[in-house]
Design a protein around this motif. Structure first.
Motif, PDB file in Angstrom:
ATOM      1  N   ILE A 177       0.817  -1.217   0.000  1.00 26.17           N
ATOM      2  CA  ILE A 177       0.000   0.000   0.000  1.00 26.17           C
ATOM      3  C   ILE A 177       0.848   1.263   0.000  1.00 26.17           C
ATOM      4  CG2 ILE A 177      -1.943  -1.153   1.105  1.00 26.17           C
ATOM      5  CD1 ILE A 177      -1.071   0.001   3.744  1.00 26.17           C
ATOM      6  N   SER A 178       2.155   1.095   0.255  1.00 24.98           N
ATOM      7  CA  SER A 178       3.102   2.201   0.185  1.00 24.98           C
ATOM      8  C   SER A 178       4.481   1.570   0.055  1.00 24.98           C
ATOM      9  CB  SER A 178       3.008   3.048   1.468  1.00 24.98           C
ATOM     10  OG  SER A 178       3.920   4.126   1.423  1.00 24.98           O
ATOM     11  N   PRO A 179       5.463   2.264  -0.525  1.00 23.85           N
ATOM     12  CA  PRO A 179       6.780   1.648  -0.664  1.00 23.85           C
ATOM     13  C   PRO A 179       7.297   1.092   0.655  1.00 23.85           C
ATOM     14  CG  PRO A 179       6.692   3.701  -1.889  1.00 23.85           C
ATOM     15  CD  PRO A 179       5.409   3.610  -1.123  1.00 23.85           C
ATOM     16  N   GLY A 180       7.534  -0.216   0.677  1.00 29.53           N
ATOM     17  CA  GLY A 180       8.041  -0.882   1.864  1.00 29.53           C
ATOM     18  C   GLY A 180       6.989  -1.296   2.871  1.00 29.53           C
ATOM     19  N   VAL A 181       5.754  -0.904   2.661  1.00 26.19           N
ATOM     20  CA  VAL A 181       4.670  -1.264   3.581  1.00 26.19           C
ATOM     21  C   VAL A 181       3.790  -2.300   2.886  1.00 26.19           C
ATOM     22  CG1 VAL A 181       2.734  -0.454   4.964  1.00 26.19           C
ATOM     23  CG2 VAL A 181       4.748   1.018   4.639  1.00 26.19           C
ATOM     24  N   ILE A 182       3.998  -3.553   3.257  1.00 28.91           N
ATOM     25  CA  ILE A 182       3.285  -4.648   2.602  1.00 28.91           C
ATOM     26  C   ILE A 182       2.380  -5.328   3.624  1.00 28.91           C
ATOM     27  CG2 ILE A 182       3.512  -6.805   1.317  1.00 28.91           C
ATOM     28  CD1 ILE A 182       6.338  -5.929   0.568  1.00 28.91           C
ATOM     29  N   VAL A 183       1.160  -5.585   3.222  1.00 32.87           N
ATOM     30  CA  VAL A 183       0.203  -6.296   4.080  1.00 32.87           C
ATOM     31  C   VAL A 183      -0.394  -7.460   3.294  1.00 32.87           C
ATOM     32  CG1 VAL A 183      -0.382  -4.261   5.440  1.00 32.87           C
ATOM     33  CG2 VAL A 183      -1.711  -4.798   3.380  1.00 32.87           C
ATOM     34  N   VAL A 212      -0.157 -14.339  13.040  1.00 35.15           N
ATOM     35  CA  VAL A 212      -0.218 -13.136  12.235  1.00 35.15           C
ATOM     36  C   VAL A 212      -1.112 -12.140  12.965  1.00 35.15           C
ATOM     37  CG1 VAL A 212       0.219 -14.264  10.053  1.00 35.15           C
ATOM     38  CG2 VAL A 212      -2.106 -14.170  10.917  1.00 35.15           C
ATOM     39  N   THR A 213      -0.825 -10.876  12.800  1.00 40.32           N
ATOM     40  CA  THR A 213      -1.509  -9.836  13.570  1.00 40.32           C
ATOM     41  C   THR A 213      -2.606  -9.207  12.723  1.00 40.32           C
ATOM     42  OG1 THR A 213       0.531  -9.388  14.766  1.00 40.32           O
ATOM     43  CG2 THR A 213      -1.191  -7.714  14.871  1.00 40.32           C
ATOM     44  N   LEU A 214      -3.777  -9.121  13.292  1.00 31.04           N
ATOM     45  CA  LEU A 214      -4.887  -8.477  12.607  1.00 31.04           C
ATOM     46  C   LEU A 214      -4.706  -6.968  12.681  1.00 31.04           C
ATOM     47  CD1 LEU A 214      -7.608  -8.863  11.158  1.00 31.04           C
ATOM     48  CD2 LEU A 214      -8.714  -8.733  13.393  1.00 31.04           C
ATOM     49  N   ILE A 215      -4.566  -6.338  11.520  1.00 26.24           N
ATOM     50  CA  ILE A 215      -4.344  -4.895  11.451  1.00 26.24           C
ATOM     51  C   ILE A 215      -5.670  -4.154  11.372  1.00 26.24           C
ATOM     52  CG2 ILE A 215      -3.354  -3.048  10.030  1.00 26.24           C
ATOM     53  CD1 ILE A 215      -1.185  -5.077   9.201  1.00 26.24           C
ATOM     54  N   GLY A 216      -6.578  -4.667  10.588  1.00 27.05           N
ATOM     55  CA  GLY A 216      -7.872  -4.020  10.427  1.00 27.05           C
ATOM     56  C   GLY A 216      -8.759  -4.840   9.527  1.00 27.05           C
ATOM     57  N   ILE A 254      -7.255  -7.486   7.020  1.00 27.26           N
ATOM     58  CA  ILE A 254      -5.903  -7.013   6.727  1.00 27.26           C
ATOM     59  C   ILE A 254      -4.999  -7.438   7.881  1.00 27.26           C
ATOM     60  CG2 ILE A 254      -4.468  -5.002   6.196  1.00 27.26           C
ATOM     61  CD1 ILE A 254      -7.100  -3.490   5.591  1.00 27.26           C
ATOM     62  N   TYR A 255      -3.906  -8.129   7.570  1.00 29.68           N
ATOM     63  CA  TYR A 255      -2.974  -8.526   8.624  1.00 29.68           C
ATOM     64  C   TYR A 255      -1.546  -8.456   8.100  1.00 29.68           C
ATOM     65  CZ  TYR A 255      -3.899 -13.052   6.292  1.00 29.68           C
ATOM     66  OH  TYR A 255      -4.085 -14.055   5.372  1.00 29.68           O
ATOM     67  N   ASN A 256      -0.592  -8.591   9.025  1.00 34.63           N
ATOM     68  CA  ASN A 256       0.805  -8.401   8.646  1.00 34.63           C
ATOM     69  C   ASN A 256       1.241  -9.472   7.659  1.00 34.63           C
ATOM     70  OD1 ASN A 256       0.524 -10.178  10.921  1.00 34.63           O
ATOM     71  ND2 ASN A 256       2.748 -10.237  11.060  1.00 34.63           N
ATOM     72  N   VAL A 296       4.181 -17.097   4.054  1.00 33.93           N
ATOM     73  CA  VAL A 296       3.108 -17.561   4.926  1.00 33.93           C
ATOM     74  C   VAL A 296       1.811 -17.637   4.125  1.00 33.93           C
ATOM     75  CG1 VAL A 296       1.703 -17.005   6.930  1.00 33.93           C
ATOM     76  CG2 VAL A 296       4.165 -16.693   7.015  1.00 33.93           C
ATOM     77  N   SER A 297       1.224 -18.790   4.088  1.00 30.60           N
ATOM     78  CA  SER A 297      -0.055 -18.986   3.414  1.00 30.60           C
ATOM     79  C   SER A 297      -1.089 -19.338   4.454  1.00 30.60           C
ATOM     80  CB  SER A 297       0.054 -20.115   2.382  1.00 30.60           C
ATOM     81  OG  SER A 297       0.260 -21.337   3.041  1.00 30.60           O
ATOM     82  N   GLU A 298      -2.281 -19.696   4.010  1.00 32.57           N
ATOM     83  CA  GLU A 298      -3.329 -20.091   4.954  1.00 32.57           C
ATOM     84  C   GLU A 298      -2.900 -21.301   5.768  1.00 32.57           C
ATOM     85  OE1 GLU A 298      -7.019 -22.225   3.923  1.00 32.57           O
ATOM     86  OE2 GLU A 298      -7.994 -20.375   4.511  1.00 32.57           O
ATOM     87  N   LYS A 299      -2.157 -22.234   5.150  1.00 33.17           N
ATOM     88  CA  LYS A 299      -1.713 -23.418   5.889  1.00 33.17           C
ATOM     89  C   LYS A 299      -0.702 -23.034   6.976  1.00 33.17           C
ATOM     90  CE  LYS A 299      -3.966 -26.689   3.641  1.00 33.17           C
ATOM     91  NZ  LYS A 299      -3.313 -27.793   2.955  1.00 33.17           N
ATOM     92  N   ALA A 300       0.073 -21.943   6.756  1.00 34.79           N
ATOM     93  CA  ALA A 300       0.974 -21.483   7.802  1.00 34.79           C
ATOM     94  C   ALA A 300       0.190 -20.843   8.945  1.00 34.79           C
ATOM     95  CB  ALA A 300       1.981 -20.477   7.240  1.00 34.79           C
TER      96      ALA A 300
END
Length: 998
Positions: free
Chosen positions: A836-842, A874-878, A889-891, A896-900
């Motif tokens: 969503i921004s350079p270096g900020v990946i969700v 994984v952390t729930l961001i929103g 939306i999470y980190n 990491v996939s759903e199985k992870a």
């Protein structure tokens, strides 16, 4: 060259022959071609060695049927190649001599069901003329060769049920004449190669009970002109069922059960005009059942779900005592299409707990061949009148645990049915006298079912045997019947036994279950008038409104009675002396009634009685000394009566006693010291009596809570956690004490850590169930749940990630949720990478919102998820939730996939269950060499699940639910991604094992 006679003698010397099968193989008989099991060609060269050990044979050619106990060891016997190798004598035991490879003219090597062990000699693979290699049912080891130097003429390769390892070699494709390949029941791994589209003559492919992974090759369906039997069950195959299988026009049996196959049942299977058996149970299938299957005009058996575990039970010939839902994750939509129920040759429809809904299918065609229907634990509603009365062969009908209403149809062939189960519905009206006095068709015994020689015989016998193993009966005869009307709203009296005269035979065990209704009238003595023709009878009429007296001559009316539960009614009068004539009674429960008078001494004559409950009545007098005759008694409940006198010393002679409850009576005297010698006794309560004398410290189960309320008993030195409640009158006017329930007593004894552990375990289950509440919150469960919410693009954010995510930049960063940014998919939707921004990946999980309702409920439940913090999660961001679009939306963690995510949940769940500082970021699951995953896997593998939990948590229970959750956590943390369940499967399992709130 070795003389062939010498080779045969060498073969004989390499094995043990306790039954003398090869006794004629000796030097004194010069004509080796005349030896038992040996065939030669015109040049006296050995062309065939054929010796079947242990009496094993194909079920299709056997005149002797399997018993139910044997069938548990050989499930699904009868499909093509599978034999029933008995464990009896008549076997060759030892290593298979490598000199067999010197018999260069050998065309048939046929040694099934023996005791051959050791590695399979590589020399066998060089026999260029070999056409049949059949070594099924031995204990051979080794691997399949990478290359096949010979065997170009091989037609049958049967190595089933040995210990062969390794992958299926590509070079097998050189055996172009192959007709049968059986590698079932081995340790074959890897994927199924695409070579199976290279065998134009292949008729039977059996790869079940192995460790195969990956997809079933789509190429198979493009060149399968001869295949009739395909069995790849009980492996780890995943992804979808290949639609190309619909091109295998000669296919008769398709066995795909017990894999990890997902998506839907392909509608292309409807092109299989010759298909007789289709089993897709114990997978992860979803969606509607395709109506195109109604074009399979020869379809006889369709199994959509199976709660019985089809794997053998490691030598436990008694089979499983109850259904096992682990491994069954199919979850269909809608109902069973009418096109299927009207198939002319349909014999079995098996779909318990399949999520089917709507009205029960009313059109079953002519149903001339229909024998078994299991639609239990679904969501069917409406009435069943006029549905099955024309099905003259129907002997198994299970519609339990649905939402069916209305009255029972008198024309239903219930009196002729082996199993009729309508329990757990909303049925009303009387239990009618069904209009069937003569059965036009019925299986005369379970063994007769096992002798049927057609493709559906295995399922008829398998489901019959599994039901008999799980039947709630204290007996196990060759024949049984179960009629279950329990848990409905039936009213009126019971005046007849719904069994046809032909079924009242001495070998038949019969269970009549009608507990938990509103039945009334006098005690139904008419039920017992004809039961003497039965081998054994079980009757449960508990929790109804029956009144009146028990017939004085009930002991003479029904000597075959094995089980009688008439508890929680309004039965009055005295207990008849003739009950003592019921010599074979195992369970007698008359608790919760209005019985008066003394306990008759004759009751002690019931030598086989294991459970006797007369609690909560108005009984008086002493406990009969004749109770010593209860040599088998395990449970004795006499609580809440007005019994007086002393506790008989002879009660200590009951060496099998585990439960003794005599509280809330008027008993006096001392507690028999001999009770200390009853080592099996685990529960004892004699509180609120008039007991006196010393406190028996040597009784292991003795504690103050079980002896409180006895003012003349010596002081108790054990600190009591119980506070006696004041006396309150019961419904009969007698004074009773309110004693805390078992769950309350356990809670009082738990430490704060244990309580925290229980609370935490409950919390994680609730957290994981939060999504269930939303994702399955459909109109069928909450009809008026839809809330009108104005369309919004708002994103609720819980964590600051420097760049606030907005609806627009999420959609843009995912390329409008394009496949190019998709990093995984699961049952709830797909997951996308979004920068969503350079270096900020969700990571963004987009939910299939169009199928669901209840947005406001989701808003409330998601707040629970945002409070969970753990280094392994994984952390729930929103999140965003509207009527048309929903996503989380999470980190983003690379790789990491759903199985992870599933692995993370599994680790957290293990920490919670074991109380290892759950949800404490400072705790490491690998600290000091400790690996909680490995520890849990070891305990589960050793059958020691109890050792994983704190004592307080395990004792608080429910233990079966805790064990199921532990198994789930271990499954979530397996190393192989392909072997882990999806998140959809996880929440489905949690939903099924969640303890009821009641």
């Amino acid at each position: 060259m070795f003389p062939e006679k010498s080779i045969l003698l060498e073969f004989k010397s390499s094995v043990s022959d306790p039954s003398g099968i090869l006794s004629g193989w000796n030097s004194d008989n010069p004509d080796h071609c005349s030896w038992f099991g040996v065939t030669c060609d015109s040049n006296s060269r050995v062309s065939e060695i054929s010796i079947t050990g242990g009496g094993g044979g194909y079920r299709g050619n056997s005149s002797q049927a399997l018993s139910c106990s044997e069938f548990s060891e050989f499930p699904y016997s009868g499909f093509g190649i599978r034999r029933t190798c008995s464990s009896g004598s008549g076997k060759l035991v030892g290593n298979l001599s490598a000199l067999i490879g010197k018999l260069t003219e050998l065309r048939v090597l046929y040694l099934p069901c023996n005791g051959l062990r050791g590695e399979l000699p590589m020399e066998i693979w060089g026999l260029e003329r070999l056409e049949v290699l059949d070594l099924e049912g031995n204990s051979l080891t080794g691997k399949l060769p990478v290359r096949f130097p010979g065997l170009r003429k091989l037609r049958v390769l049967n190595l089933g049920f040995n210990r062969i390892e390794g992958e299926i070699p590509i070079s097998l494709s050189k055996c172009v004449d192959l007709e049968v390949l059986n590698l079932a029941g081995n340790r074959v791994n890897g994927s199924i190669p695409g070579i199976f589209g290279s065998f134009p003559r292949l008729q039977g492919l059996y790869l079940s009970q192995n460790k195969l992974t990956g997809d079933f090759p789509d190429e198979f369906g493009y060149n399968c002109p001869s295949i009739e039997h395909l069995d790849v069950s009980q492996n780890f195959l995943e992804n979808q069922i290949p639609p190309s299988l619909g091109s295998c026009g000669r296919l008769r049996t398709l066995m795909l059960f017990s894999n990890m196959l997902g998506d839907v049942i392909p509608k292309e299977l409807g092109r299989l005009q010759r298909l007789e058996v289709l089993d897709v149970s114990r997978n992860s299938l979803s969606g509607p059942i395709p109506a195109e299957l109604g074009q399979c005009l020869n379809l006889s058996v369709i199994v959509l779900l199976n709660l019985f575990n089809p794997l053998p039970t490691n030598g436990n010939s008694s089979g499983e005592s109850s259904p096992d839902s682990q491994g069954e994750y199919n979850y269909f939509e809608g109902s069973i299409p009418m096109e299927i129920t009207t198939l002319p040759k349909l014999r079995i429809v098996w779909a318990p707990r399949a999520n089917l809904e709507g009205k029960l299918p009313s059109n079953w065609g002519s149903c001339e061949n229909l024998e078994m229907v299991n639609l239990a634990m679904n969501l069917f509603s409406g009435e069943i009148g006029g549905v099955f009365e024309r099905c003259k062969k129907l002997h198994y009908l299970d519609l339990s645990s649905n939402k069916l209403t209305g009255e029972l149809d008198r024309k239903l062939p219930v009196p002729c049915m082996t199993v009729f189960d309508i329990s757990g519905n909303l049925m009303s009206g009387p239990i009618p006298k069904f209009n069937y006095s003569v059965c036009s068709y019925m299986p005369s015994s379970n063994s007769d079912l096992l002798g049927v020689q057609n493709s559906s015989f295995a399922y008829l016998s398998y489901f019959t045997c599994k039901t008999s193993f799980g039947a709630p009966l204290p007996f196990s005869g060759a024949r049984f019947m179960i009629h279950n009307f329990g848990g409905n709203n039936f009213t009126g009296p019971l005046q007849w036994l719904p069994v046809a005269a032909e079924r009242l035979e001495e070998q038949t065990d019969y269970a009549f279950l009608a507990g938990g209704n509103n039945l009334n009238g006098s005690f139904p003595g008419s039920l017992f008038g004809k039961c003497d023709g039965l081998n054994g009878m079980m009757t449960n009429i508990s929790n109804n409104k029956f009144s009146g007296n028990i017939p004085l001559k009930i002991g003479a009316m029904c000597r075959s009675l094995r089980f009688l539960d008439a508890s929680e009614n309004q039965i009055s009068g005295s207990i008849p002396q003739s009950l003592g004539d019921l010599k074979f009674l195992v369970v007698l429960d008359l608790s919760g009634n209005k019985l008066q008078g003394q306990i008759p001494a004759g009751v002690g004559h019931m030598k086989h009685l294991k459970h006797l409950s007369l609690a909560r009545n108005n009984l008086t007098g002493a406990i009969p000394a004749s109770f010593t005759g209860f040599s088998s008694l395990e449970v004795l409940e006499l609580s809440s009566n007005s019994l007086s006198g002393e506790i008989p010393e002879s009660i200590a002679d009951l060496r099998n006693l585990t439960v003794l409850l005599i509280d809330n009576n008027k008993l006096s005297g001392q507690i028999p010291s001999g009770l200390a010698n009853v080592t099996s006794l685990s529960t004892f309560n004699a509180s609120f009596n008039n007991l006196s004398g010393p406190f028996p410290q040597n009784l292991n189960v003795m504690n103050c809570s079980g002896l409180q309320g006895n003012p003349f008993l010596s002081s108790c030195h054990i600190v009591s956690l119980m506070v006696p409640s004041p006396s309150v009158p019961d419904s009969n006017g007698d004074s009773q004490r309110n004693v805390a329930s078992p769950s309350e007593r356990v809670s009082n004894r738990l430490s704060s850590i244990e309580i925290a552990s229980i609370t935490s375990a409950s919390a994680i289950v609730l957290v994981l169930l939060a999504l269930i509440i939303f994702f399955f919150y459909t109109r069928k469960w909450v009809p008026n749940s839809r809330v009108q919410v104005s369309e919004s693009r708002e994103i609720r954010v819980f964590i600051d990630i420097r760049v606030p995510p907005t609806f627009e930049n999420i959609v843009c960063a995912t390329g409008n949720f394009s496949n190019g940014n998709c990093i995984g998919s699961g049952g709830f939707g797909a997951t996308y990478r979004a920068e969503i921004s350079p270096g900020v990946i969700v990571a963004v999980k987009r939910l299939a919102a169009g199928r669901f309702q209840g947005v406001q409920q989701f808003h409330a439940e998601i707040k629970t998820l945002q409070r969970v913090r753990h280094p392994n999660l994984v952390t729930l961001i929103g999140y965003h939730a509207s009527e048309t679009e929903m996503f989380l939306i999470y980190n983003y963690l690379p790789g990491v996939s759903e199985k992870a995510d599933v692995y993370s949940y599994g680790v957290v769940l293990l920490e919670l269950l074991s109380d290892k500082k759950a949800l404490d970021p400072s705790f490491s699951t690998h600290a000091n060499g400790f690996n909680i995953v490995s520890w849990a896997r070891m305990l589960v593998g050793q059958g020691r699940a109890e050792d994983f939990f704190t004592a307080g948590l395990w004792n608080a229970g429910p233990q079966d639910a805790l064990e199921h959750v532990l198994h789930l956590a271990v499954t979530c943390t397996v190393e192989s991604l392909s072997h882990r369940p999806t998140m959809k499967q996880v929440v489905q399992i949690l939903k099924r094992i969640q303890p009821s709130s009641g």
